[in-house]
Write a protein that holds these residues in place. Structure first.
Motif, PDB file in Angstrom:
ATOM      1  N   GLY A 190       5.519   4.272  -3.798  1.00  0.00           N
ATOM      2  CA  GLY A 190       5.054   2.962  -4.131  1.00  0.00           C
ATOM      3  C   GLY A 190       6.032   1.866  -4.307  1.00  0.00           C
ATOM      4  N   SER A 191       5.813   0.829  -4.794  1.00  0.00           N
ATOM      5  CA  SER A 191       6.645  -0.158  -4.943  1.00  0.00           C
ATOM      6  C   SER A 191       7.947   0.012  -6.105  1.00  0.00           C
ATOM      7  CB  SER A 191       6.154  -1.694  -4.854  1.00  0.00           C
ATOM      8  OG  SER A 191       5.176  -1.712  -5.904  1.00  0.00           O
ATOM      9  N   ALA A 192       7.339   0.971  -7.080  1.00  0.00           N
ATOM     10  CA  ALA A 192       8.142   1.101  -8.187  1.00  0.00           C
ATOM     11  C   ALA A 192       9.478   1.561  -7.847  1.00  0.00           C
ATOM     12  CB  ALA A 192       7.506   2.139  -9.061  1.00  0.00           C
ATOM     13  N   GLY A 193       9.576   2.185  -6.597  1.00  0.00           N
ATOM     14  CA  GLY A 193      11.029   2.522  -6.531  1.00  0.00           C
ATOM     15  C   GLY A 193      11.952   1.365  -5.698  1.00  0.00           C
ATOM     16  N   LEU A 194      11.474   0.176  -5.331  1.00  0.00           N
ATOM     17  CA  LEU A 194      12.350  -0.754  -5.105  1.00  0.00           C
ATOM     18  C   LEU A 194      13.569  -1.010  -5.390  1.00  0.00           C
ATOM     19  CD1 LEU A 194      10.217  -3.678  -3.222  1.00  0.00           C
ATOM     20  CD2 LEU A 194      12.674  -3.931  -4.003  1.00  0.00           C
ATOM     21  N   PRO A 195      13.581  -1.304  -6.977  1.00  0.00           N
ATOM     22  CA  PRO A 195      14.733  -1.906  -7.422  1.00  0.00           C
ATOM     23  C   PRO A 195      15.783  -0.631  -7.371  1.00  0.00           C
ATOM     24  CG  PRO A 195      13.058  -2.242  -8.873  1.00  0.00           C
ATOM     25  CD  PRO A 195      12.554  -1.450  -7.831  1.00  0.00           C
ATOM     26  N   MET A 230      -3.576   4.234   6.877  1.00  0.00           N
ATOM     27  CA  MET A 230      -2.821   3.052   6.670  1.00  0.00           C
ATOM     28  C   MET A 230      -1.514   3.451   6.289  1.00  0.00           C
ATOM     29  SD  MET A 230      -2.938  -0.050   5.337  1.00  0.00           S
ATOM     30  CE  MET A 230      -4.587  -0.430   4.733  1.00  0.00           C
ATOM     31  N   ASN A 231      -1.047   4.713   6.083  1.00  0.00           N
ATOM     32  CA  ASN A 231       0.180   5.264   6.097  1.00  0.00           C
ATOM     33  C   ASN A 231       0.634   4.891   7.569  1.00  0.00           C
ATOM     34  OD1 ASN A 231      -1.189   7.358   7.786  1.00  0.00           O
ATOM     35  ND2 ASN A 231       0.516   8.599   7.242  1.00  0.00           N
ATOM     36  N   LYS A 232       0.062   4.967   8.448  1.00  0.00           N
ATOM     37  CA  LYS A 232       0.748   4.832   9.964  1.00  0.00           C
ATOM     38  C   LYS A 232       0.842   3.303  10.067  1.00  0.00           C
ATOM     39  CE  LYS A 232       1.155   7.970  11.380  1.00  0.00           C
ATOM     40  NZ  LYS A 232       2.564   8.689  11.454  1.00  0.00           N
ATOM     41  N   ILE A 261      -0.476   9.368  -0.909  1.00  0.00           N
ATOM     42  CA  ILE A 261       0.049   9.329   0.347  1.00  0.00           C
ATOM     43  C   ILE A 261      -1.288  10.057   1.265  1.00  0.00           C
ATOM     44  CG2 ILE A 261       1.646  10.111   2.002  1.00  0.00           C
ATOM     45  CD1 ILE A 261       3.560   9.858  -0.161  1.00  0.00           C
ATOM     46  N   SER A 262      -1.693  11.132   0.843  1.00  0.00           N
ATOM     47  CA  SER A 262      -2.910  11.951   1.435  1.00  0.00           C
ATOM     48  C   SER A 262      -4.039  10.955   1.970  1.00  0.00           C
ATOM     49  CB  SER A 262      -3.302  13.126   0.686  1.00  0.00           C
ATOM     50  OG  SER A 262      -2.219  13.995   0.713  1.00  0.00           O
TER      51      SER A 262
END
Length: 388
Positions: free
Chosen positions: A107-112, A220-222, A212-213
């Motif tokens: 998720g976007s939490a890993g962005l910073p 949506m993952n693709k 992710i599954s």
């Protein structure tokens, strides 16, 4: 237990307790002379972190959840320092002692923290789709300025990366990502409304986390991977496509102007692209089984059915617009995916929710991280309104 250490590459693993993080640890343990753990970053799974810390003996452990960090106090091996919070993760990702960052937070939490590593000029193994989906222009511009090497860890993008080596990028006519099709690739689209979270999470080929599954089940993952490829390889949307390949043996193909198509094949095991990201030359042993094509027998392909997988129709529209749309797509999908797993909406409502959010957001370029967060927050708010 194999002791890691020495003068090898010092790794900081973001999302260490997830499936990618654990596979990274497995590769590290196979090559203790080449890699050591500087920092392991997890969220809430303190028991898994305890096991990893015992095996890898990092200098630092960070739990972004304060309660999880509290549970680890006094339990780590002597010499392992413990911190809590995302700020600590971000600081360690950019620390001078870190040689390489494996960015595997979901998720976007890993962005910073991932962006901090890029800005610090680190080698970054990127397993976090959202970094490029939401801030692809910002990430790749930062990499060009700092000299950071961003290496894809998704099996599909790692395959493209390998098929492009030594070839003129201007000669590429098409990049084709393969998709397993998830658990519903042959299911009647009219029955998908009754899918349960348990059915969606049961991926036929990969052992992945729940979020992710579910993304794989909707494809949506693709969709996110196509956006990711756009930024990673600096390609226009019309040169990006996907095809369903149930065996997941071919991970991607690159077609060149002369009609040549290069493909990368391997058994479906994430340790291969992880090992490639950690050291491309000379190649590392990853521990995955050898590919026996005679035993595999045959490989199959089918076109993507946009009725069964409307996310693939949606992403084509998103990629024709500005990056505010991809930010909204990602944020709305995270909210809708979670709502489905919590049984608050149905399976087919996931993409419908995302589509409704996209109808309500601006189609504008976004070049600042602060603006990324504003667009992300707005899309999440709208998604929650749609769901409620």
């Amino acid at each position: 237990m194999v002791a890691l250490g020495g003068d090898g590459v010092k790794m900081t693993v973001l999302g260490a307790t997830g499936s990618i993080g654990c596979s990274t640890a497995d590769v590290m343990l196979q090559h203790p002379d080449k890699f050591s753990a500087f920092a392991l970053v997890g969220h809430q799974n303190d028991e898994k972190m305890l096991q990893l810390a015992e095996s890898l003996r990092p200098e630092w452990v960070v739990m972004t959840d304060a309660a999880a960090a509290e549970r680890l106090k006094g339990r780590l091996h002597a010499g392992v320092r413990l911190e809590a919070g995302m700020d600590a993760a971000t600081e360690l990702a950019a620390a001078p002692e870190t040689d390489m960052v494996m960015a595997a937070m979901v998720g976007s939490a890993g962005l910073p923290a991932t962006l901090a590593a890029v800005q610090a000029g680190k080698r970054v193994g990127l397993a976090n789709k959202e970094c490029l989906v939401t801030a692809g222009r910002i990430f790749m511009d930062a990499a060009r300025v700092s000299g950071a090497e961003v290496v894809p860890v998704d099996s599909e993008h790692a395959a493209v990366h390998q098929c492009m080596q030594g070839h003129d990028h201007g000669s590429i006519s098409q990049v084709i990502l393969t998709a397993s099709g998830g658990p519903f690739r042959d299911r009647d689209p009219a029955t998908l409304h009754s899918v349960t979270p348990e059915e969606a999470i049961a991926h036929p080929n990969w052992d992945m986390g729940a979020k992710i599954s579910v993304d794989s089940a909707t494809m949506m993952n693709k969709a996110l991977e196509l956006i990711e490829a756009r930024w990673l390889f600096n390609l226009p949307p019309e040169k990006l496509s996907a095809i369903i390949h149930p065996e997941s043996i071919i991970h991607a193909m690159v077609e060149y102007r002369d009609g040549s198509v290069l493909a990368q094949l391997a058994m479906p095991d994430m340790r291969m692209p992880i090992a490639y990201a950690m050291q491309a030359e000379p190649r590392l042993s990853s521990g995955i089984p050898w590919l026996d094509l005679a035993k595999s027998g045959s490989l199959h392909f089918q076109a993507v059915d946009c009725e069964r997988f409307p996310a693939m129709r949606l992403v084509n529209e998103v990629m024709q617009g500005e990056n505010s749309l991809s930010i909204a797509l990602n944020a709305a999908n995270e909210v809708a995916n979670a709502a489905f797993r919590e049984r608050r909406i149905g399976f087919t409502d996931i993409v419908t929710t995302v589509e409704k959010v996209l109808d309500r957001v601006e189609n504008i370029p976004v070049g600042l991280l602060s603006d990324v967060w504003l667009h992300d927050e707005y899309a999440r708010r709208v998604a929650n309104e749609v769901i409620s």
